[in-house]
Design an enzyme around this catalytic site. Structure first.
Site, short mmCIF file in Angstrom:
data_model
loop_
_atom_site.label_atom_id
_atom_site.label_comp_id
_atom_site.label_asym_id
_atom_site.label_seq_id
_atom_site.Cartn_x
_atom_site.Cartn_y
_atom_site.Cartn_z
N GLU A 1 60.48 -11.76 1.57
CA GLU A 1 59.73 -12.83 0.88
C GLU A 1 58.85 -12.25 -0.22
O GLU A 1 58.19 -11.23 -0.02
CB GLU A 1 58.84 -13.58 1.87
CG GLU A 1 59.58 -14.51 2.78
CD GLU A 1 58.64 -15.36 3.66
OE1 GLU A 1 57.45 -15.52 3.33
OE2 GLU A 1 59.14 -15.84 4.70
N LYS B 1 66.56 -9.89 4.07
CA LYS B 1 65.84 -10.87 3.24
C LYS B 1 64.36 -10.51 3.23
O LYS B 1 63.82 -10.11 4.27
CB LYS B 1 66.03 -12.29 3.79
CG LYS B 1 65.23 -13.34 3.04
CD LYS B 1 65.67 -14.75 3.39
CE LYS B 1 65.02 -15.34 4.60
NZ LYS B 1 63.54 -15.42 4.56
N GLU C 1 62.92 -21.89 -1.78
CA GLU C 1 62.61 -22.88 -0.75
C GLU C 1 61.63 -23.92 -1.29
O GLU C 1 60.64 -23.58 -1.94
CB GLU C 1 62.01 -22.17 0.49
CG GLU C 1 61.59 -23.13 1.60
CD GLU C 1 61.31 -22.47 2.93
OE1 GLU C 1 61.53 -21.25 3.06
OE2 GLU C 1 60.87 -23.19 3.84
O1 KIV Z 1 63.18 -17.71 8.63
C1 KIV Z 1 64.06 -18.44 8.12
O2 KIV Z 1 64.92 -19.01 8.78
C2 KIV Z 1 63.98 -18.57 6.68
C3 KIV Z 1 64.68 -19.70 6.03
C4 KIV Z 1 64.13 -20.99 6.49
C5 KIV Z 1 64.59 -19.59 4.57
O3 KIV Z 1 63.31 -17.80 6.05
#
Ligand code: KIV
Length: 288
Positions: A120, A118, A188
């Site tokens: 950002e 993931k 989010e």
């Molecule tokens: O770090 C995390 O757990 C996240 C989620 C809250 C989206 O990025």
């Protein structure tokens, strides 16, 4: 206990096509991952939120690649056989420097046990990294809307996409990251109406189906994410509006610890049931 199966990106697309919402949690340890799998969770985000919920920092910024690798590996060890999709979060500094180091760090998370990563943002820089990582054969979940790594830049934790212009800009960002190869999008802290509009826009206009998941983005998306520490009531410094508490584990822990301290001080713990005892003859010998 729900059916156990290996969840892949394809599974998430199939669930989207079938209109079946996916359930995700952010968690980081082997015991929590095992519980999440047993409960039937579809995807686990080993998120940099661990810096706050587990390690006591006041933001996600101190999370490092080493921390992420440690907890991705722990999460993977908690999952036996069929399991939720594991998403390894790319912490601050792991993708900003160059395409090469972003791919190398994504590989490190996969070697530790993640299925996809993931990342950002949606700036030109991030788009280039998404392209480089996906061209390296690694799946990417794009994290848009509120981006905790940008907290200082946007002036704190604020709801995103509140105006027509902001929602439209968010749609453009989603389109950009998907054009670069993102296979899943997480938004989010977005008003539910805006998230519903984004969802139907993606449905109508995107060539490939991309599941849109939300954390604090209402119900009209393809799946939900909550941080496990919020969900079970273990994170106490603050509570976001969307962080529904399904349990109060902190209160249970506090009650147990207080009882323990009380029993130690009045010597009712340990008792016979929680002590080992010596063979009577051996005790006699010892005394003599
Ligand atoms: O770090 C995390 O757990 C996240 C989620 C809250 C989206 O990025």
């Amino acid at each position: 206990m729900s059916e156990h199966r290996k969840v892949t990106l394809e599974t998430l697309r199939e669930m989207k096509a079938a209109g079946k919402p996916a359930a995700g949690v952010s968690c980081y340890t082997a015991p929590d991952a095992a519980l999440a799998a047993e409960a039937g969770v579809d995807f686990i985000v080993v998120g940099d939120s661990l810096a706050m919920t587990l390690l006591g920092f006041d933001s996600t910024l101190p999370a490092t690649m080493e921390m992420m690798e440690l907890f991705v590996a722990a999460t993977r060890r908690g999952l036996t056989g069929s399991a939720p999709l594991v998403v390894g979060d790319m912490p601050l500094g792991s993708y900003q420097i160059s395409d090469e180091s972003a791919v190398e760090n994504a590989c490190r998370l996969l070697r530790a046990g993640a299925d996809i990563v993931k990342i950002e943002g949606s700036s030109q820089l991030v788009q280039a990294r998404i392209q480089a990582i996906t061209e390296a054969g690694i799946g990417v979940m794009a994290h848009l809307g509120l981006q905790p790594q940008q907290k200082a830049l946007v002036g704190g934790w604020k709801v995103q996409g509140k105006t027509c212009e902001a929602a439209t800009a968010l749609y453009d960002q989603i389109r950009d990251v998907c054009n670069e190869g993102a296979q899943v999008v997480l938004v989010e802290a977005v008003p539910r109406e805006a998230a519903a509009w984004l969802h139907s826009g993606m449905q109508a206009n995107f060539d490939a189906p991309v599941p849109l998941f939300g954390i604090g983005a209402g119900v009209d998306v393809d799946g939900q994410l909550l941080v496990m520490a919020d969900l079970v009531g273990e994170f106490r410094p603050f509570k976001s509006r969307f962080a529904k508490r399904y349990a109060e584990v902190s209160s249970m822990k506090l009650a147990a610890l207080s009882k323990y301290v009380g029993e130690v001080s009045n010597r009712s713990f340990p008792d016979d049931a929680t002590s080992y005892s010596m063979d009577a003859k051996e005790l006699e010998r010892l005394k003599s």
